[in-house]
Design a protein around this motif. Structure first.
Motif, PDB file in Angstrom:
ATOM      1  N   LEU A 245       0.394 -39.098 -51.756  1.00  0.00           N
ATOM      2  CA  LEU A 245      -1.058 -39.017 -51.679  1.00  0.00           C
ATOM      3  C   LEU A 245      -1.623 -40.117 -50.785  1.00  0.00           C
ATOM      4  O   LEU A 245      -2.499 -39.868 -49.961  1.00  0.00           O
ATOM      5  CB  LEU A 245      -1.653 -39.097 -53.085  1.00  0.00           C
ATOM      6  CG  LEU A 245      -3.145 -38.836 -53.207  1.00  0.00           C
ATOM      7  CD1 LEU A 245      -3.501 -37.470 -52.627  1.00  0.00           C
ATOM      8  CD2 LEU A 245      -3.580 -38.905 -54.657  1.00  0.00           C
TER       9      LEU A 245
ATOM     10  N   THR B  30      -0.830 -39.246 -47.163  1.00  0.00           N
ATOM     11  CA  THR B  30      -1.669 -38.140 -46.714  1.00  0.00           C
ATOM     12  C   THR B  30      -3.084 -38.611 -46.411  1.00  0.00           C
ATOM     13  O   THR B  30      -3.641 -38.292 -45.355  1.00  0.00           O
ATOM     14  CB  THR B  30      -1.702 -37.021 -47.771  1.00  0.00           C
ATOM     15  OG1 THR B  30      -0.368 -36.572 -47.996  1.00  0.00           O
ATOM     16  CG2 THR B  30      -2.566 -35.864 -47.328  1.00  0.00           C
TER      17      THR B  30
ATOM     18  N   GLY C 257       1.195 -34.259 -45.136  1.00  0.00           N
ATOM     19  CA  GLY C 257       1.627 -34.129 -46.509  1.00  0.00           C
ATOM     20  C   GLY C 257       3.103 -34.354 -46.716  1.00  0.00           C
ATOM     21  O   GLY C 257       3.907 -34.183 -45.810  1.00  0.00           O
TER      22      GLY C 257
ATOM     23  N   ILE D 252       2.490 -33.104 -51.673  1.00  0.00           N
ATOM     24  CA  ILE D 252       1.035 -32.980 -51.771  1.00  0.00           C
ATOM     25  C   ILE D 252       0.486 -33.196 -50.368  1.00  0.00           C
ATOM     26  O   ILE D 252       0.844 -34.163 -49.695  1.00  0.00           O
ATOM     27  CB  ILE D 252       0.441 -34.033 -52.729  1.00  0.00           C
ATOM     28  CG1 ILE D 252       0.958 -33.808 -54.147  1.00  0.00           C
ATOM     29  CG2 ILE D 252      -1.074 -33.989 -52.698  1.00  0.00           C
ATOM     30  CD1 ILE D 252       0.552 -34.877 -55.127  1.00  0.00           C
TER      31      ILE D 252
ATOM     32  N   GLY E 128      -2.890 -32.283 -47.342  1.00  0.00           N
ATOM     33  CA  GLY E 128      -4.299 -32.010 -47.162  1.00  0.00           C
ATOM     34  C   GLY E 128      -4.663 -31.969 -45.695  1.00  0.00           C
ATOM     35  O   GLY E 128      -3.877 -32.340 -44.828  1.00  0.00           O
TER      36      GLY E 128
ATOM     37  N   TYR F  76      -8.406 -32.423 -43.093  1.00  0.00           N
ATOM     38  CA  TYR F  76      -9.811 -32.790 -43.060  1.00  0.00           C
ATOM     39  C   TYR F  76     -10.287 -32.805 -41.613  1.00  0.00           C
ATOM     40  O   TYR F  76      -9.576 -33.261 -40.715  1.00  0.00           O
ATOM     41  CB  TYR F  76     -10.024 -34.181 -43.682  1.00  0.00           C
ATOM     42  CG  TYR F  76     -11.457 -34.626 -43.618  1.00  0.00           C
ATOM     43  CD1 TYR F  76     -12.380 -34.188 -44.557  1.00  0.00           C
ATOM     44  CD2 TYR F  76     -11.901 -35.456 -42.603  1.00  0.00           C
ATOM     45  CE1 TYR F  76     -13.713 -34.581 -44.486  1.00  0.00           C
ATOM     46  CE2 TYR F  76     -13.219 -35.853 -42.521  1.00  0.00           C
ATOM     47  CZ  TYR F  76     -14.129 -35.412 -43.461  1.00  0.00           C
ATOM     48  OH  TYR F  76     -15.438 -35.785 -43.377  1.00  0.00           O
TER      49      TYR F  76
ATOM     50  N   VAL G 179      -6.609 -28.964 -49.611  1.00  0.00           N
ATOM     51  CA  VAL G 179      -5.630 -29.685 -50.415  1.00  0.00           C
ATOM     52  C   VAL G 179      -4.563 -28.674 -50.801  1.00  0.00           C
ATOM     53  O   VAL G 179      -4.874 -27.553 -51.197  1.00  0.00           O
ATOM     54  CB  VAL G 179      -6.272 -30.297 -51.677  1.00  0.00           C
ATOM     55  CG1 VAL G 179      -5.215 -30.973 -52.537  1.00  0.00           C
ATOM     56  CG2 VAL G 179      -7.365 -31.279 -51.300  1.00  0.00           C
ATOM     57  N   SER G 180      -3.309 -29.071 -50.664  1.00  0.00           N
ATOM     58  CA  SER G 180      -2.226 -28.135 -50.983  1.00  0.00           C
ATOM     59  C   SER G 180      -1.077 -28.855 -51.670  1.00  0.00           C
ATOM     60  O   SER G 180      -0.864 -30.044 -51.471  1.00  0.00           O
ATOM     61  CB  SER G 180      -1.727 -27.451 -49.705  1.00  0.00           C
ATOM     62  OG  SER G 180      -1.331 -28.415 -48.755  1.00  0.00           O
TER      63      SER G 180
END
Length: 192
Positions: free
Chosen positions: A10, A13, A61, A64, A66, A68, A88-89
């Motif tokens: 996270l 990412t 990622g 997790i 993402g 943007y 978000v994936s």
């Protein structure tokens, strides 16, 4: 151990998305010029009711992931507002990538659908990827692809509107094992 890996994923990412989305300030005209040079995209500028342009979308990622990016929405040639893309994936994914994206709205209905509140792509919409090495239509329905040296040369994948929208992506850099537009969520803020 898994908790630490997820936290590190996270953090990685978020850092990747922050760096890649802020690397270029305001280059909307440059991004539009790249897409106009493509023979596959050029007709959409003349026929579409409107479009949304994202000069740089950052995606990354490790399990997790993402994406943007921020963009502008145009209605019949004039800026009508700003938009934000968020995704978000969770699942098999690895790496980071930056790309430009343009979404054409075939008619007023498609434009209104995109600009009314929060809009989300479903899995049935496809995107044509325009890169310096190859073009391919990414679709759950299957389609064609072409290879060339860039958007101004060679044969590129053909596309049509799906549900009143057509999406093109130009890869700016990076490598990611997963590329899809399904699940992208958009918000819209009209200009004052």
């Amino acid at each position: 151990m898994k908790s630490i890996q997820l936290k590190l994923s996270l953090i990685f990412t978020i850092l990747l998305l922050f760096i890649s989305s802020n690397a270029v300030a305001d280059n909307y005209n440059d991004t539009i010029d790249v897409f106009i040079k493509s023979d596959a995209v050029k007709p959409f500028f003349n026929e579409a009711y409107g479009y949304a342009v994202f000069p740089r979308v950052g995606k990354g990622g490790i399990v997790i992931g993402g994406a943007y990016g921020t963009g502008r929405v145009y209605k019949q040639g004039d800026i009508s507002g700003t938009t934000t893309l968020v995704k978000v994936s969770v699942g098999f994914q690895l790496g980071g990538q930056a790309f430009s994206e343009i979404i054409f709205f075939q008619d007023k209905r498609a434009y209104n659908e995109f600009t009314n509140g929060n809009f989300e792509f479903d899995g049935s919409l496809s995107a044509v990827v325009i890169t310096a090495a190859a073009q391919a239509q990414a679709s759950t329905q299957g389609s064609s692809a072409g290879v060339s040296l860039g958007p101004a040369t060679g044969t590129q994948a053909e596309t049509n509107y799906t549900k009143g929208m057509a999406v093109f992506i130009h890869t700016l850099g990076g490598l990611m094992y997963e590329i899809s537009i399904g699940g992208q969520k958009f918000s819209f803020t009209p200009t004052k």
